[in-house]
Scaffold this active site. Structure first.
Site, PDB file in Angstrom:
ATOM      1  N   ASN A 255       2.288  42.084  21.343  1.00  0.00           N
ATOM      2  CA  ASN A 255       2.879  43.525  21.415  1.00  0.00           C
ATOM      3  C   ASN A 255       2.663  43.870  23.039  1.00  0.00           C
ATOM      4  OD1 ASN A 255       3.476  43.590  18.851  1.00  0.00           O
ATOM      5  ND2 ASN A 255       1.540  44.524  18.104  1.00  0.00           N
ATOM      6  N   HIS A 257      -0.352  44.608  24.271  1.00  0.00           N
ATOM      7  CA  HIS A 257      -1.717  45.333  24.347  1.00  0.00           C
ATOM      8  C   HIS A 257      -2.760  44.424  23.903  1.00  0.00           C
ATOM      9  CE1 HIS A 257       1.577  48.464  23.384  1.00  0.00           C
ATOM     10  NE2 HIS A 257       0.923  49.024  24.178  1.00  0.00           N
ATOM     11  N   CYS A 292      -5.203  49.820  24.832  1.00  0.00           N
ATOM     12  CA  CYS A 292      -5.810  49.466  26.284  1.00  0.00           C
ATOM     13  C   CYS A 292      -4.581  48.638  26.823  1.00  0.00           C
ATOM     14  CB  CYS A 292      -7.202  48.799  25.968  1.00  0.00           C
ATOM     15  SG  CYS A 292      -8.025  48.151  27.621  1.00  0.00           S
TER      16      CYS A 292
END
Length: 353
Positions: A255, A257, A292
């Site tokens: 994804n 991330h 993050c």
């Protein structure tokens, strides 16, 4: 790539090796029966798609040592601990355990016909641009498996409030059936474009929860167990820290991330070395608060948690003597603005020498 020359069945011993081969044969033979039986009975679009595609089962699915159980409401899979999955104590690392939990959860989602794009989404969720994101993870390890051990993991999911679901796991040593760990997690539904949380609609509820136990089934049924404990906001100066952690490209998931397991490694970076040398991680709880990205810089802060009642959470293993157990609170934050990414708690037990 480094490969181990000793065949896994030799390292396992005769009994465990035969058992693992039997599991593999049973998993392959039963695949068609599961698709045409339990999933067809459910009558859902995902189940019908699984039935229609039963004869097109991939090579990975045929070789995988996992399958739905007879009632179709949980999934069980076995894994051999590889040489590159063990750490300094010659046992599997907690990151290895967390990766296996993630793997068996994804395989469970695939087995009931959910998407294979990394989001474990249903047809309705994909139409609306909705995904699942982790809200909390709690893992307890009572005995770490060693290189060559075979771990059997059972997992299931169920409803948890208006906007979420929970997934639980039980880990066993396949050789003797001993429970060596338990875990639970909470997931919330989020709009992939707006990044806002969203309630689980009736359509999604019908697609997802038909595959879940009809009555609550918890990996941690004990009252006041550690998975329920809140983690306080940490404001005082940290006793230990590791600053300036930067995500590697390999830390990003499908994804784009930072993967959930990477946060565990970052938390452990600020644990004092004397604890690493003399203790092993027994419990870790993480609350995920912000995403993050690959260009973020992260600070890892660790605080000593004093005065907590020591408990084994009702496991088959006795709680260590208080002098042999240490407990810490953790915070991961952005180095630039100080915003909190993740907060956590770890419990460590004295290493048996």
């Amino acid at each position: 790539m480094l490969r181990c020359h000793t065949p896994p069945q030799c390292r396992l011993g005769a009994g465990a090796g035969v058992l693992l081969r039997q599991r593999s044969e049973v998993a392959v033979r039963c695949r068609a029966q599961q698709v045409s039986g339990v999933e067809a009975a459910a009558g859902t679009p995902a189940a019908r798609a699984a039935v229609e595609g039963g004869e097109r089962t991939s090579l990975a699915e045929r070789l995988r040592l996992g399958s739905l159980l007879e009632d179709g409401l949980s999934y069980k899979e076995s894994f051999i601990v590889r040489c590159y999955e063990v750490g300094i104590n010659k046992t599997a690392t907690v990151e290895t355990i967390a990766n296996l939990l993630q793997e068996v959860g994804c395989n469970h989602a695939q087995s009931v016909g959910f998407s294979t794009d990394g989001f474990a989404t249903t047809t309705t969720m994909r139409k609306l641009g909705l995904i699942w994101v982790t809200n909390r993870m709690h893992i307890e390890i009572y005995k770490y498996p060693a290189w060559g051990d075979v771990v059997e993991i059972e997992t299931w999911c169920q409803e948890d409030g208006k906007i979420g679901t929970r997934r639980d796991w039980i880990l066993k040593d396949l050789a003797n059936g001993e429970v060596i760990g338990r875990a639970t997690s909470k997931w919330v539904m989020m709009n992939q474009n707006t990044r806002r949380l969203q309630r689980v609609s009736d359509d999604v509820r019908d697609e997802v929860f038909v595959h879940c136990p009809k009555t609550p089934r918890l990996a941690f049924p004990e009252e006041n167990n550690g998975s329920l404990k809140k983690i306080p906001v940490l404001t005082d100066p940290a006793q230990h820290s590791r600053l300036g952690l930067v995500p590697r490209r390999a830390d990003l998931d499908m994804n784009q991330h930072v993967n959930n397991v990477t946060y565990i490694g970052w938390v452990l970076e600020s644990i004092p070395q004397d604890i690493i040398d003399t203790h092993e991680l027994q419990t870790i709880t993480l609350d995920y608060r912000r995403e993050c990205q690959h260009d973020d810089i992260v600070d890892s802060l660790t605080y000593i948690e004093e005065g907590e009642e020591k408990s084994s959470n009702g496991s088959a293993f006795a709680a260590p003597h208080p002098e042999e157990q240490r407990q810490f609170l953790h915070c991961l934050r952005f180095a630039g603005n100080g915003n909190e990414i993740n907060r956590g708690r770890t419990v460590w037990r004295k290493l048996a020498r």
